[in-house]
Design a protein around this motif. Structure first.
Motif, short mmCIF file in Angstrom:
data_model
loop_
_atom_site.label_atom_id
_atom_site.label_comp_id
_atom_site.label_asym_id
_atom_site.label_seq_id
_atom_site.Cartn_x
_atom_site.Cartn_y
_atom_site.Cartn_z
N UNK A 1 35.19 45.99 56.61
CA UNK A 1 36.67 45.03 55.64
C UNK A 1 36.98 46.05 54.28
N UNK A 2 38.45 46.44 54.20
CA UNK A 2 39.04 47.11 53.47
C UNK A 2 39.74 46.27 52.93
N UNK A 3 39.36 45.06 50.94
CA UNK A 3 40.34 44.98 50.76
C UNK A 3 41.52 44.42 50.40
N UNK A 4 42.23 45.75 50.15
CA UNK A 4 43.27 46.60 49.73
C UNK A 4 44.26 46.92 51.30
N UNK A 5 43.94 46.46 51.80
CA UNK A 5 44.73 46.88 53.45
C UNK A 5 46.53 46.29 53.37
#
Length: 575
Positions: free
Chosen positions: A218-222
């Motif tokens: 889960x890339x929280x910068x996406x």
């Protein structure tokens, strides 16, 4: 990853849930967006929607409240977190977090196909427990990062001041602690700990990837840190990075506490990457030191080996540093390997009595397995060599398959190369003995001065090297793996034998220094030629031997190579 749909399987008695239901593909789901609107003011009237929360100000104090669901079960995507918890947090905290599941908060992924229906998987309670399991210094580092965000990062520009949040700071601290990037979290290292976290944040912004601590996929910068905004944020962070710890002076809350330290030449704080060595860097260094530990040339008999073991006993009985333990461990493995081959060789040569042969064989096998227990992955190949030498081809192939599996792992340290993130995730925080067994490989060292016959097919090369006072043959581990596989399958299955030879040929012909060091290419071409000659491919063998002669003559095996070429030429002339 990190988001889910909630299907309603049974009727609910709660009005908010019934009112939030939507139908998709013939099934009933609870819509996060509808539920969020309905429950926004459930705790405090007149709240406004802010993310998954209801927000507002009450009695001059800002608040955020989130009405959510409790899940007793953790998603499979979070299972890798448990495997990473080698050194932090403590097992009791891990068990408590796992036992208490997670929460589901009412917000979907902005780029997902069902943003209005999806729910975010939240580990806020777990994070609360992790913060409480921090040491005092780790907690201060977290506080320092929050102040830095509020008073420095968010003051850079209007365009970037909302890209990073407190949650990102918390995530950097979690990852930095778990990856052992700072060996000692103590007050003296407070600023060094901050600097490590800042560099991790800088790296994430550069890549545009901030991995969730529980679900790294889960890339929280996406949806926030990308495109031109990402570029500008990186440039701002990099300007701060170039100032070093002096960038903290831009924070009014911190400035007065650290200015006397930063401007005092007698008090130095290390922020140099070469000085703050990470766990992976340290392990690579230890691996390179251990791989070069030699067996003393004086050990040429079982009597002298007995003396060496007695010397090791004396070391073990006295206090030792960590580095001494590492060297003694490697030294003992080499002694056991030499002893095993020397013992069975002596019994074969001197007696040949069945009972003595049986005892010597059991002892040799035991010593080789013991050496592999506190040796590295490639030490298993000595067991395979021994089985091949004693005609147990299937047992040898079984060991080769196990070794091949371990050598294929992405977290393997070999020749200084390693996937750092995979390595830390797999073995970070574990003992060096465990790391060696699971994640470290060295080239195979075949000592000449003991006149040990490890593999009969390499006797001419050992003799040639010994005549030129070369103490050993150093065979790259992947070359030795395919060589042994070829030799064993020749006795069982010619098709599989040819397949092993094909793999060896591809490796020797096409490797560009990743698996074969330039100085070892002479022995690699030689081994390939030996295999080709054994299969009757004379032209290919000649080609390989000639290539061996053109390489750096590191092993001094030219005499053996020229003799092999002459043998081929003479045999073809006779035909």
């Amino acid at each position: 990853p990190g988001f889910t749909l909630l299907q309603l399987l049974t009727p609910s008695r709660y009005r908010e849930i019934r009112s939030s239901c939507v139908r998709m593909n013939g099934r009933v789901y609870i819509s996060s967006s509808i539920y969020r609107q309905l429950t926004c003011s459930a705790v405090h009237p007149n709240s406004t929607v802010h993310g998954p929360c209801g927000s507002g100000v009450r009695a001059g104090v800002e608040y955020d409240t989130a009405v959510c669901f409790v899940s007793d079960f953790r998603p499979l995507s979070a299972s890798s977190w448990i495997d990473r918890c080698h050194s932090w947090p403590d097992p009791e905290v891990v068990d408590d977090i796992v036992r208490n599941g997670c929460h589901l908060v009412a917000i979907g992924h902005p780029l997902g196909p069902h943003e209005n229906e999806e729910w975010r998987i939240s580990f806020s309670r777990a994070e609360y427990k992790l913060v409480y399991s921090m040491s005092h210094c780790q907690f201060l580092t977290y506080g320092l990062l929050k102040l830095f965000l509020k008073e420095v990062l968010n003051q850079q520009s209007e365009e970037t001041n909302k890209l990073l949040c407190s949650y990102h700071m918390k995530t950097t601290v979690f990852w930095a602690i778990q990856q052992n990037t700072l060996p000692h979290w103590c007050p003296q290292n407070l600023l060094a700990g901050f600097w490590i976290c800042f560099k991790l944040l800088l790296k994430w912004v550069y890549k545009g990837i901030c991995p969730n601590f529980f679900i790294p996929q889960n890339n929280m910068f996406l949806t926030k840190v990308y495109g031109s905004a990402q570029n500008r944020l990186f440039l701002q962070l990099h300007e701060l990075y170039k100032k070093g710890l002096a960038c903290l002076l831009q924070s009014p809350s911190i400035r007065s506490y650290i200015i006397h330290v930063l401007y005092n030449p007698r008090l130095s704080i290390c922020t140099d990457e070469s000085m703050i060595r990470s766990e992976v860097d340290f392990d690579i260094l230890i691996s390179s030191i251990q791989s070069t530990v030699p067996v003393p040339a004086a050990i040429r008999s079982l009597y002298q080996i007995t003396k060496a073991i007695h010397m090791i006993e004396q070391f073990v009985e006295s206090p030792m540093t960590h580095h001494q333990v590492v060297i003694i461990q490697r030294f003992t493995a080499l002694i056991l390997q030499s002893t095993s081959f020397l013992l069975i060789q002596n019994i074969h040569t001197n007696t040949g009595v069945n009972k003595q042969m049986y005892i010597a064989d059991k002892l040799s096998c035991h010593m080789l397995k013991l050496a592999a227990k506190f040796g590295c992955v490639s030490d298993m190949l000595f067991i395979a060599m021994y089985y091949y030498k004693t005609l147990r081809y299937r047992e040898a192939l079984s060991v080769i398959e196990m070794t091949k599996f371990k050598l294929a792992q992405p977290y393997l340290i070999y020749e200084g190369y390693v996937d750092r993130e995979r390595y830390t995730e797999a073995v970070g925080g574990q003992s060096w003995s465990t790391k060696m067994r699971q994640a470290v490989a060295w080239d195979i060292t075949l000592y000449n001065y003991n006149k040990i016959c490890y593999i009969s097919e390499l006797i001419p090369e050992q003799q040639s090297a010994l005549q030129n006072r070369k103490p050993a043959l150093f065979v790259p581990v992947f070359v030795m793996l395919h060589f042994l596989e070829f030799l064993c399958y020749r006795q069982i299955d010619t098709t599989l034998s040819q397949a092993a030879l094909d793999e060896l040929q591809v490796l020797v012909h096409h490797d560009r220094g990743l698996y074969i060091s330039a100085i070892y290419r002479d022995i690699c071409w030689e081994i390939l030629g030996i295999c080709q000659q054994m299969t009757g491919d004379i032209q290919a063998a000649l080609y390989s031997y000639q290539h061996s002669l053109t390489q750096d003559p590191f092993h001094c095996i030219q005499t053996a190579t020229q003799r092999r070429i002459q043998d081929i030429v003479q045999s073809t002339q006779h035909q």
